[in-house]
Each structure stands twice: as structure tokens, then as C-alpha cells.
Write a protein that holds these residues in place. Structure first.
Motif: not given
Length: 155
Positions: A125-136
Motif C-alpha cells: 500500500s502507500d504506507n506498508h508492505l505485507e509479506i507472509n513469513m511461514k504463515g504469519r
């Protein structure tokens, strides 16, 4: 040590590419090959993909410009291509294209050493990056991210 003709060839190639609506991404001169090879990599302004027809269409004008410059007196092979996809994820298009791919995110927070997180790219998004770290799901502030790099699934 770079070849002495490289700056002049680069200038000729950059001007010719610009006249045809491209940017010069890279130029390599391989004098150890017989015949020598001039590799020209181009890109389109604005991130539009370079097609095979673009490369073929630029081959004639680029060859003519190199010949007219009289810089190369020996036989050579001219190769025109795009730089391809690198491993850095930078543009909005990259983040859309590589959603779900494994990435390493380098974070610089405060005075400590950089930290690297690995996971699958989920969203940006404009403010954040989201990654999946082993289901979290890990939400990372974009202001702290210095680099997002594609990795292989096994690394």
C-alpha cells in the motif's frame, strides 16, 4: 579495464536509441569473441515492455549508426535486447506481477544494522508492505524498507 572505444560506442548507441524512442540500458563490447560482439540493451521510457519487433526494428538504424561512426574496423555481431527482469522489485507493476513470489526485504530501522526478512510478497500500500513469513503476516512500514529482492523458493 574497459575497452577504449566503449565511451564513444555508448554515445553513438544512446543517441540512436533516443532517435528511435528508446533509452540505452547497457552496452557491452566483447572483443574476445570472433567476430567481436556488440551487445546493446534498450528499454522504453515509462516501463513499457520492449518487444522482439522493437529489437529487430532498431537493429538496422543501430548498425547504420555504428558503421557511420567508423569506430569499429573489424567484423562484429550486433545484438539488440532488453535488459530483462532484474531481481529488485521496485515499481508498482513489479509488486503486482510478483505477488506471491518469495522475496527478501531489507529493513533499516534506527541506528542498528540492516535486518533482512524473508517471505512471500502479499501486498503493498502507500504506507506498508505485507509479506507472509511461514504463515504469519508481517506488515512492514515502507519508510523503513531499503530493498525488496526476489529470491528463489529454496533460498
Amino acid at each position: 579495464m574497459p575497452h577504449p572505444l566503449l565511451p564513444d560506442l555508448t554515445s553513438v548507441a544512446a543517441a540512436t536509441a533516443a532517435q528511435q524512442g528508446f533509452e540505452l540500458a547497457d552496452l557491452q563490447l566483447h572483443t574476445h569473441l570472433r567476430p567481436m560482439t556488440v551487445q546493446v540493451q534498450i528499454r522504453r521510457p515509462g516501463g513499457v515492455d520492449v518487444t522482439l519487433d522493437d529489437c529487430a526494428g532498431l537493429s538496422g538504424p543501430m548498425g547504420d549508426a555504428i558503421e557511420a561512426s567508423s569506430l569499429l574496423t573489424d567484423a562484429y555481431v550486433l545484438e539488440i535486447s532488453s535488459p530483462g527482469i532484474g531481481d529488485l522489485v521496485q515499481s508498482d507493476r513489479d509488486f503486482q506481477t510478483f505477488r506471491g513470489f518469495p522475496v527478501e526485504v531489507t529493513i533499516n530501522e534506527g541506528d542498528g544494522p540492516p535486518q533482512t526478512l524473508s517471505g512471500s510478497l502479499l501486498d503493498r500500500s502507500d504506507n506498508h508492505l505485507e509479506i507472509n513469513m511461514k504463515g504469519r503476516i508481517k506488515k512492514i512500514a515502507r519508510s523503513s524498507i531499503s530493498c525488496v529482492r526476489l529470491t528463489s523458493p529454496t533460498s
